[in-house]
Design an enzyme around this catalytic site. Structure first.
Site, PDB file in Angstrom:
ATOM      1  N   ARG A   1       0.844  -1.183   0.000  1.00  0.00           N
ATOM      2  CA  ARG A   1       0.000   0.000   0.000  1.00  0.00           C
ATOM      3  C   ARG A   1       0.883   1.238   0.000  1.00  0.00           C
ATOM      4  NH1 ARG A   1      -3.487  -2.164  -1.927  1.00  0.00           N
ATOM      5  NH2 ARG A   1      -5.638  -2.557  -1.267  1.00  0.00           N
TER       6      ARG A   1
ATOM      7  N   GLU B   1      -2.205   8.212  -5.785  1.00  0.00           N
ATOM      8  CA  GLU B   1      -2.013   7.404  -6.986  1.00  0.00           C
ATOM      9  C   GLU B   1      -2.995   7.857  -8.055  1.00  0.00           C
ATOM     10  OE1 GLU B   1      -2.596   2.727  -7.579  1.00  0.00           O
ATOM     11  OE2 GLU B   1      -0.951   3.203  -6.210  1.00  0.00           O
TER      12      GLU B   1
ATOM     13  N   HIS C   1       1.179   0.200 -10.226  1.00  0.00           N
ATOM     14  CA  HIS C   1       0.262  -0.662  -9.468  1.00  0.00           C
ATOM     15  C   HIS C   1      -0.024  -1.924 -10.291  1.00  0.00           C
ATOM     16  CE1 HIS C   1      -2.808  -0.445  -5.996  1.00  0.00           C
ATOM     17  NE2 HIS C   1      -2.621  -1.711  -6.324  1.00  0.00           N
TER      18      HIS C   1
END
Length: 315
Positions: free
Chosen positions: A232, A261, A280
């Protein structure tokens, strides 16, 4: 049935469940609270990727609704509000364990063997000697520290073991005997940061773990250490990390997750040459995506049948 947002090629598994139970499936790409609340109004089943599932959104759902998070973490869902409103929330914690572990280990090996810096040096200088970037430690003389030893952390350890790494871990919730059986030495956080030549993050994002890698703990790390985060983004203080990398106080980092993000265009991390940045993508493979959607759809089917959920995260 509503998909608030997704990053997949299609929603065949979700459509199959909707057809089986005679429900309409509506697919959106929500990013804001307002859009998500409007999209989810009256829904019995909500599949969510990154859209914000706030109290305002939860209030719009049908009585007894279920929210299914595409993935492991659920920090974009207000669990307290869900519990108060009687909305069940579940996740899919086991869809891509192998894929994420593969990505984390790939990053660690690349950092430790300096494949990126060697490539950059050859491009800039035409050629370099093997020792041009300094001494290079053998894997058998390298300690890897894992922060978090859930499914993914243990899978990372299993992949690293054949290389001969010494593996230590900080996880206050782990069974020490189980770690020992996996060849992992449990240590305190400070000890891990001081000893490890590579640190890999595999912890959930909570109030206790937010910025667990920040200025103070970065100062505890070896100057020749590297850091990998496939868990995370909020676990890392990105500005403090950028300062450490640009100031030569950390040898390298690999980040697949960010806070916020996407990574802002003006983020200082982009200036660091000794960093690997991936979008990601640690979860991403054909197999893992199919597993994710299939398992999420199976959870929806349980909810519509009135059966117990497999991976419920609310009381």
């Amino acid at each position: 049935m509503v998909v608030t947002d997704h990053a997949f090629g299609g929603v065949a598994h979700e459509e199959a469940v909707a057809a089986e139970f005679g429900r309409e499936l509506v697919v959106h790409q929500c990013t804001s609270e307002a859009d998500t609340a409007a999209a989810a109004a009256g829904a019995e089943v909500v599949f969510v990727n990154f859209a914000p599932i706030t109290a305002r959104v939860l209030e719009q759902l049908a009585p007894g609704a279920v929210v299914i998070r595409y993935g492991v973490g659920y920090d974009n869902v207000d669990l307290a509000a869900a519990d108060e409103l009687g909305v069940r929330v579940c996740n899919v914690p086991d869809y891509g364990v192998d894929t994420v572990a593969d990505h984390a280990v790939s990053c660690l090996l690349a950092l430790l063997r300096r494949t990126g810096p060697y490539t950059a040096a050859i491009r800039a200088q035409g050629w370099v000697t093997p020792g041009a970037l300094g001494p290079l430690r053998d894997f058998r003389d390298t300690t890897v520290g894992l922060i978090g030893t859930g499914r993914i952390g243990l899978s990372v350890a299993a992949r690293l073991a054949p290389f001969g790494f010494r593996i230590v871990a900080f996880d206050p919730f782990a069974d020490p005997d189980r770690l020992a059986g996996a060849g992992i030495t449990p240590v305190g956080l400070a000890e891990l940061l001081e000893q490890a030549h590579a640190v890999s993050l595999h912890a959930p994002l909570t109030d206790a773990t937010r910025h667990i890698i920040g200025g103070d703990n970065l100062a505890r790390m070896r100057s020749d250490a590297v850091l990998a985060n496939t868990s995370r983004g909020g676990l890392v203080d990105q500005e403090a990390l950028a300062e450490a990398l640009l100031g030569g106080r950390l040898a390298g980092a690999a980040l697949d997750v960010f806070d916020p993000e996407p990574l802002p265009a003006d983020a200082r991390l982009r200036e660091a040459e000794n960093v690997i940045l991936t979008p990601h993508a640690a979860f991403f493979s054909d197999r893992s995506l199919d597993n994710l959607q299939r398992l999420a759809a199976e959870e929806a089917a349980r909810a519509l049948r009135g059966e117990p959920l497999r991976c419920r995260v609310t009381p």
